[in-house]
Design a protein around this motif. Structure first.
Motif, mmCIF file in Angstrom:
data_model
loop_
_atom_site.group_PDB
_atom_site.id
_atom_site.type_symbol
_atom_site.label_atom_id
_atom_site.label_comp_id
_atom_site.label_asym_id
_atom_site.label_seq_id
_atom_site.Cartn_x
_atom_site.Cartn_y
_atom_site.Cartn_z
ATOM 1 N N ASN A 103 75.460 -37.219 -19.416
ATOM 2 C CA ASN A 103 74.036 -36.927 -19.550
ATOM 3 C C ASN A 103 73.326 -37.232 -18.244
ATOM 4 N N VAL A 104 72.542 -36.287 -17.828
ATOM 5 C CA VAL A 104 71.783 -36.456 -16.598
ATOM 6 C C VAL A 104 70.322 -36.618 -16.977
ATOM 7 N N PHE A 105 69.731 -37.663 -16.491
ATOM 8 C CA PHE A 105 68.319 -37.896 -16.759
ATOM 9 C C PHE A 105 67.494 -37.308 -15.621
ATOM 10 N N ILE A 106 66.607 -36.422 -15.988
ATOM 11 C CA ILE A 106 65.702 -35.833 -15.005
ATOM 12 C C ILE A 106 64.309 -36.393 -15.284
ATOM 13 N N LYS A 107 63.809 -37.072 -14.296
ATOM 14 C CA LYS A 107 62.493 -37.678 -14.450
ATOM 15 C C LYS A 107 61.436 -36.577 -14.492
ATOM 16 N N PRO A 108 60.606 -36.552 -15.548
ATOM 17 C CA PRO A 108 59.566 -35.527 -15.605
ATOM 18 C C PRO A 108 58.512 -35.756 -14.517
ATOM 19 N N LYS A 109 57.971 -34.688 -14.046
ATOM 20 C CA LYS A 109 56.935 -34.764 -13.007
ATOM 21 C C LYS A 109 55.611 -35.180 -13.647
ATOM 22 N N THR A 110 54.821 -35.919 -12.903
ATOM 23 C CA THR A 110 53.490 -36.263 -13.371
ATOM 24 C C THR A 110 52.569 -35.072 -13.127
ATOM 25 N N ASP A 111 51.418 -35.088 -13.776
ATOM 26 C CA ASP A 111 50.445 -34.012 -13.565
ATOM 27 C C ASP A 111 50.027 -33.936 -12.101
ATOM 28 N N ASN A 112 49.892 -35.076 -11.454
ATOM 29 C CA ASN A 112 49.503 -35.073 -10.035
ATOM 30 C C ASN A 112 50.578 -34.451 -9.153
ATOM 31 N N GLU A 113 51.844 -34.742 -9.449
ATOM 32 C CA GLU A 113 52.939 -34.133 -8.687
ATOM 33 C C GLU A 113 52.983 -32.622 -8.904
ATOM 34 N N ILE A 114 52.753 -32.204 -10.128
ATOM 35 C CA ILE A 114 52.731 -30.775 -10.434
ATOM 36 C C ILE A 114 51.560 -30.105 -9.720
ATOM 37 N N LYS A 115 50.391 -30.742 -9.769
ATOM 38 C CA LYS A 115 49.212 -30.193 -9.092
ATOM 39 C C LYS A 115 49.465 -30.056 -7.595
ATOM 40 N N GLU A 116 50.080 -31.064 -7.017
ATOM 41 C CA GLU A 116 50.375 -31.032 -5.582
ATOM 42 C C GLU A 116 51.337 -29.892 -5.243
ATOM 43 N N ALA A 117 52.345 -29.704 -6.083
ATOM 44 C CA ALA A 117 53.316 -28.626 -5.846
ATOM 45 C C ALA A 117 52.638 -27.255 -5.949
ATOM 46 N N TYR A 118 51.815 -27.070 -6.979
ATOM 47 C CA TYR A 118 51.094 -25.799 -7.117
ATOM 48 C C TYR A 118 50.145 -25.577 -5.942
ATOM 49 N N THR A 119 49.435 -26.605 -5.537
ATOM 50 C CA THR A 119 48.494 -26.485 -4.415
ATOM 51 C C THR A 119 49.231 -26.096 -3.139
ATOM 52 N N ASN A 120 50.362 -26.746 -2.876
ATOM 53 C CA ASN A 120 51.157 -26.400 -1.688
ATOM 54 C C ASN A 120 51.624 -24.948 -1.738
ATOM 55 N N TYR A 121 52.061 -24.524 -2.910
ATOM 56 C CA TYR A 121 52.517 -23.137 -3.050
ATOM 57 C C TYR A 121 51.368 -22.151 -2.826
ATOM 58 N N ILE A 122 50.233 -22.418 -3.453
ATOM 59 C CA ILE A 122 49.068 -21.528 -3.328
ATOM 60 C C ILE A 122 48.635 -21.410 -1.874
ATOM 61 N N ASN A 123 48.619 -22.534 -1.182
ATOM 62 C CA ASN A 123 48.188 -22.526 0.215
ATOM 63 C C ASN A 123 49.169 -21.801 1.142
ATOM 64 N N SER A 124 50.437 -21.766 0.759
ATOM 65 C CA SER A 124 51.431 -21.141 1.637
ATOM 66 C C SER A 124 51.807 -19.718 1.217
ATOM 67 N N ALA A 125 51.506 -19.334 0.001
ATOM 68 C CA ALA A 125 51.900 -18.011 -0.493
ATOM 69 C C ALA A 125 50.923 -16.938 -0.022
ATOM 70 N N ALA A 126 51.457 -15.756 0.183
ATOM 71 C CA ALA A 126 50.612 -14.605 0.535
ATOM 72 C C ALA A 126 49.802 -14.185 -0.697
ATOM 73 N N LYS A 127 48.607 -13.662 -0.455
ATOM 74 C CA LYS A 127 47.736 -13.288 -1.568
ATOM 75 C C LYS A 127 48.325 -12.195 -2.446
ATOM 76 N N ASN A 128 49.220 -11.396 -1.903
ATOM 77 C CA ASN A 128 49.784 -10.307 -2.698
ATOM 78 C C ASN A 128 51.002 -10.731 -3.523
ATOM 79 N N GLU A 129 51.396 -11.979 -3.441
ATOM 80 C CA GLU A 129 52.504 -12.469 -4.265
ATOM 81 C C GLU A 129 52.026 -12.615 -5.708
ATOM 82 N N LYS A 130 52.755 -11.997 -6.615
ATOM 83 C CA LYS A 130 52.354 -11.991 -8.026
ATOM 84 C C LYS A 130 52.334 -13.390 -8.631
ATOM 85 N N THR A 131 53.243 -14.229 -8.223
ATOM 86 C CA THR A 131 53.317 -15.567 -8.822
ATOM 87 C C THR A 131 52.189 -16.482 -8.344
#
Length: 176
Positions: free
Chosen positions: A4-32
């Motif tokens: 069994n492998v335990f994967i630590k769930p991400k906190t809301d702040n970690e998730i927010k940071e990941a989304y923010t980084n992606y949004i800032n680096s992704a091109a506007k025409n990227e669907k995701t």
């Protein structure tokens, strides 16, 4: 044999940071990117709802209330910015009716009723088949009624009655 492998769930702040980084680096025409913006806005709405619950539960602690007010206002502003960006960058997205509705609701929470009403009008004008149409028309009717504009209120209540998705707003509109 599997271990069994335990994967630590991400906190809301970690998730927010990941989304923010992606949004800032992704091109506007990227669907995701649109999905990421909307997901980040949902996280802000979650913070808003949690803050409201905390405020209700701890109404006697002024220091906590002050912190909650600051966090609440910051989350409202962040959600407005995200949803506005989504509407601006993805004008033809199929979930825009929901985004417009969420934005109108946030403006109501901020006390900017004019902005909220403007957005609800946009929703009913641009998305007449939306599942949020009847509720939006009802809110517009209530607004007109509260201003004493009974003709506009009657027209809006009639629209709610005629809407096939009027569910809980039918009887309320009929009464008015």
């Amino acid at each position: 044999m599997r271990s069994n492998v335990f994967i630590k769930p991400k906190t809301d702040n970690e998730i927010k940071e990941a989304y923010t980084n992606y949004i800032n680096s992704a091109a506007k025409n990227e669907k995701t990117r649109s999905t990421a913006i909307n997901r980040l806005a949902e996280l802000e709405l979650k913070i808003i709802n949690n803050t409201l619950k905390e405020k209700e539960e701890q109404s006697d602690n002024s220091v906590t209330n002050e912190l909650n007010d600051t966090r609440y206002e910051a989350s409202l502003d962040k959600a407005i910015k995200l949803l506005t960006t989504s509407l601006r960058d993805y004008q033809k997205a199929k979930e825009n009716d929901r985004i417009i509705y969420q934005l109108a609701d946030i403006y109501t929470q901020k006390g900017d009723h004019l902005a909220s009403i403007t957005l609800l009008k946009k929703l009913v004008d641009e998305h007449p088949k939306s599942p949020l149409y009847a509720e939006s028309m009802f809110r517009l009717a209530e607004h007109s009624f509260s201003l004493g504009d009974y003709i506009s209120a009657e027209d809006a209540y009639t629209e709610v009655l005629a809407s096939p998705l009027n569910n809980i707003f039918y009887e309320k509109s009929l009464f008015k």
